[in-house]
Design an enzyme around this catalytic site. Structure first.
Site, short mmCIF file in Angstrom:
data_model
loop_
_atom_site.label_atom_id
_atom_site.label_comp_id
_atom_site.label_asym_id
_atom_site.label_seq_id
_atom_site.Cartn_x
_atom_site.Cartn_y
_atom_site.Cartn_z
N ASN A 55 16.16 48.52 31.04
CA ASN A 55 14.95 48.88 31.78
C ASN A 55 14.82 50.40 31.78
O ASN A 55 15.56 51.09 32.48
CB ASN A 55 15.04 48.34 33.22
CG ASN A 55 13.85 48.73 34.07
OD1 ASN A 55 12.83 49.19 33.56
ND2 ASN A 55 13.97 48.55 35.37
N LYS A 88 12.40 52.10 32.93
CA LYS A 88 11.68 52.57 34.12
C LYS A 88 10.63 53.61 33.72
O LYS A 88 10.00 53.48 32.67
CB LYS A 88 12.68 53.09 35.16
CG LYS A 88 13.75 52.04 35.52
CD LYS A 88 14.64 52.46 36.66
CE LYS A 88 15.67 51.38 36.92
NZ LYS A 88 16.51 51.67 38.10
N HIS A 90 11.49 43.75 40.67
CA HIS A 90 12.56 44.75 40.77
C HIS A 90 12.51 45.40 42.15
O HIS A 90 11.44 45.56 42.73
CB HIS A 90 12.38 45.81 39.68
CG HIS A 90 13.56 46.70 39.51
ND1 HIS A 90 13.81 47.76 40.34
CD2 HIS A 90 14.56 46.69 38.59
CE1 HIS A 90 14.92 48.37 39.95
NE2 HIS A 90 15.40 47.74 38.89
N GLU A 114 12.69 48.30 43.11
CA GLU A 114 11.84 49.49 43.19
C GLU A 114 10.38 49.11 43.34
O GLU A 114 9.61 49.83 43.99
CB GLU A 114 12.07 50.37 41.95
CG GLU A 114 13.46 51.00 41.96
CD GLU A 114 13.96 51.45 40.61
OE1 GLU A 114 15.10 51.93 40.55
OE2 GLU A 114 13.21 51.33 39.61
N GLU A 165 20.49 42.31 41.25
CA GLU A 165 20.68 43.75 41.35
C GLU A 165 20.85 44.15 42.81
O GLU A 165 19.85 44.29 43.54
CB GLU A 165 19.49 44.50 40.74
CG GLU A 165 19.36 44.35 39.24
CD GLU A 165 18.48 45.45 38.66
OE1 GLU A 165 18.91 46.10 37.70
OE2 GLU A 165 17.38 45.65 39.17
N GLY A 200 21.76 52.84 40.30
CA GLY A 200 21.74 54.28 40.07
C GLY A 200 22.64 55.09 40.98
O GLY A 200 22.59 56.31 40.97
N SER A 255 24.30 50.02 38.06
CA SER A 255 25.32 50.97 37.59
C SER A 255 26.25 50.36 36.55
O SER A 255 27.45 50.63 36.54
CB SER A 255 26.12 51.55 38.77
OG SER A 255 25.28 52.30 39.64
N GLY A 264 19.88 50.09 33.61
CA GLY A 264 18.90 51.14 33.83
C GLY A 264 19.18 52.36 32.99
O GLY A 264 18.96 52.39 31.78
#
Length: 250
Positions: free
Chosen positions: A9, A11, A92, A94, A162, A168, A208, A229
């Protein structure tokens, strides 16, 4: 046997120059697993051209639940498919946090993805506060029930677990924690859809993931791959993860 999947991804990262990294990923060693990269929408059609004839798929990062209409700035699942996508990431954390997306909206988007013959990668995951309150499985169970349509199959659905607190941050749950959630997801899928479909849906881990921890994560029960990510932006970072997944497929 579920074919394992390494998904990246990107992003909101990447300009035309990033297609060189995609080309390098697509030119990597032959592997016995699926590889997917989801670039920003501005690169999607060019990404599809870049991987044409290569064993790498491309996907979108979101879609609108409607096929078309007065929705300025949005992209439909049919448009993603027209641009060359075979998958789309939905729900997701986010998107859930930054755009206040809820399970019912994600479910509608997944239905739209199915109608456009896209594979929906539906994300679920808990916050740190929810983890510390021992509410993880309740949160995951609710998201699965609310976000996944009734016509899901192993051909049109992938689940990505996730944990929000691991995305991250460099923090990774223990293998026991990952296994507990993945086993729970598998049980819920089998209970809802029956053993055949429930066992055919791939469950990815995300949060991560990097070359140094990939092999350990891929050895966990019911981990069928990863949604990666930052480590998917560079071929030199992503290909070792793909190699670790390939090795776990033996």
């Amino acid at each position: 046997m579920r074919r394992k999947l390494a998904a990246g991804n990107w992003k909101m990262n990447g300009s035309a120059a990033a297609l060189d990294e995609l080309a390098a990923i697509a030119s990597g060693p032959e592997v016995n697993c699926d590889v997917l990269i989801c670039p920003p929408a501005t690169l999607l059609s060019r990404a599809a051209e870049t991987v044409q004839g290569k064993p790498v798929a491309v996907g979108g990062q979101d879609c609108h639940p409607e096929v078309s209409g007065a929705h300025t700035g949005d992209i439909s699942a049919a448009m993603l498919a027209d641009a060359g996508a075979s998958h789309v990431i939905l729900g997701h954390s986010e998107r859930r946090q930054d755009h206040d997306e809820h399970d019912d909206e994600i479910r509608a988007k997944a239905r739209a993805a199915f109608d456009a013959d896209l594979i929906a990668v539906v994300c679920v995951g808990e916050s740190l506060a929810e983890r510390e309150a021992s509410n993880t499985l309740d949160i995951i169970g609710g998201q699965l029930s609310g976000s996944v349509p009734d016509n899901a199959t192993g051909h049109n659905l992938v689940i990505a677990y996730e944990p929000i607190w691991a995305i991250g941050t460099g923090k990774v749950p223990t293998t026991d924690q990952i296994g507990e959630v993945h086993d729970f997801i598998r049980t819920r899928l089998e209970r809802r859809f029956g053993a055949g479909i429930g066992r055919s849906v791939r469950i990815l881990y995300g949060g991560s993931v990097k070359a140094s921890n990939a092999a350990e994560i891929f050895a966990v029960s019911n981990v069928d791959g990863a949604l990666v990510g930052g480590a998917s932006l560079k071929a030199s970072d992503f290909l070792p993860i793909v190699a670790a997944l390939d090795a776990s497929s033996d």
